[in-house]
Write an enzyme that holds these catalytic residues in place. Structure first.
Site, PDB file in Angstrom:
ATOM      1  CG  ASP A 103      -1.906  -1.093   1.261  1.00 44.33           C
ATOM      2  OD1 ASP A 103      -2.206  -1.618   0.186  1.00 44.33           O
ATOM      3  OD2 ASP A 103      -2.376  -1.429   2.363  1.00 44.33           O
TER       4      ASP A 103
HETATM    5  N1  URA Z   1      -1.411  -5.939   3.767  1.00 42.17           N
HETATM    6  C1  URA Z   1      -1.872  -4.671   3.808  1.00 42.17           C
HETATM    7  O1  URA Z   1      -2.904  -4.400   4.401  1.00 42.17           O
HETATM    8  N2  URA Z   1      -1.164  -3.725   3.169  1.00 42.17           N
HETATM    9  C2  URA Z   1      -0.006  -3.965   2.523  1.00 42.17           C
HETATM   10  O2  URA Z   1       0.602  -3.054   1.973  1.00 42.17           O
HETATM   11  C3  URA Z   1       0.475  -5.286   2.497  1.00 42.17           C
HETATM   12  C4  URA Z   1      -0.263  -6.250   3.127  1.00 42.17           C
END
Ligand code: URA
Length: 233
Positions: A103
């Protein structure tokens, strides 16, 4: 492969720039000046030099990036800054992409490569490659929350999440090992136990640990041995 394509792939310039190099006699193939950009070279066997320097052909590139928060994991984006902008000009190639996604606000290990076969092996849902996250959260987990995360929680998909491993590090920090890669998976898992992620960092992927020497935004090439380990993951 055509000589001009070969030179472009090795970052010697754009198509027109490498054609100009060839025209000026700066390129030799097996010791002889090359005059024709269309001449075919065998990238494994022929010795190609630019201004006397031998070029080594490589098909695939693999970089371990410590992704900082604030960039999106995409090869390109029309609006937002992407992780590819962290690459130095000599490492930029149009075929590189991030193998998987973190993310915008997640930090940590992101593999950048042009090896689509490896990316497919690592990311296909059936493969269950290990990913370890350092998760900071709003509230301390109860023993029951911990057990539920380990056994599988409902994140609104058809099935519960696969069994995970939880290691408590501090009151509100755990190491969470998961084997799937659903959208926002870790955040959704914590929400499933009425908690909230406050910081997330991937510290291991496919059995490779994030190199502790890499500061956020820094990257390095994987060694051959590390690539082999990813192939074996
Ligand atoms: N899980 C999440 O919620 N975000 C990420 O970036 C990776 C795994």
């Amino acid at each position: 492969m055509r000589l001009d394509k070969f030179l472009c792939e090795l970052n010697q310039g754009t198509r027109s720039e490498v054609k100009e190099l060839i025209r000026r006699g700066a390129v030799t193939v097996n010791g002889l000046p090359a005059g024709d950009p269309a001449v075919k070279v065998n990238e494994e066997a022929d010795s190609v030099c630019v201004r006397g320097k031998v070029l080594c052909y490589r098909k695939f590139y693999y970089y371990m990036l410590n992704k900082p928060a604030g960039l999106i994991s995409a090869a390109r984006d029309r609006v937002s800054a992407t992780v590819m902008e962290l690459l130095r000009p000599e490492h930029r190639r149009p075929d590189l992409f991030p193998a998987g996604r973190l993310d915008w606000d997640t930090e940590g290990f992101l593999l950048l490569t042009n090896d689509g076969g490896l990316a497919h092996r690592l990311l296909s849902p059936g493969k269950h490659v290990d990913k370890v996250y350092r998760v900071s959260m709003e509230h301390e987990l109860s023993p029951g929350d911990l057990r539920r995360l380990e056994e599988g929680v409902d994140i609104g998909e058809d099935r519960l999440t696969l069994p995970a491993r939880v290691l408590r590090q501090e009151a509100k920090v755990i190491l969470l090992t998961i084997h799937e890669g659903k959208f926002h998976q870790v955040k959704r898992m914590l929400e499933a136990v009425d908690n909230r992620v406050t910081a997330l960092k991937r510290i291991s992927f496919g059995g490779l640990e994030l190199d502790a020497a890499l500061q956020p935004g820094e990257y390095r090439e994987l060694t051959k041995e590390e690539v082999n380990r990813l192939y074996g993951a």
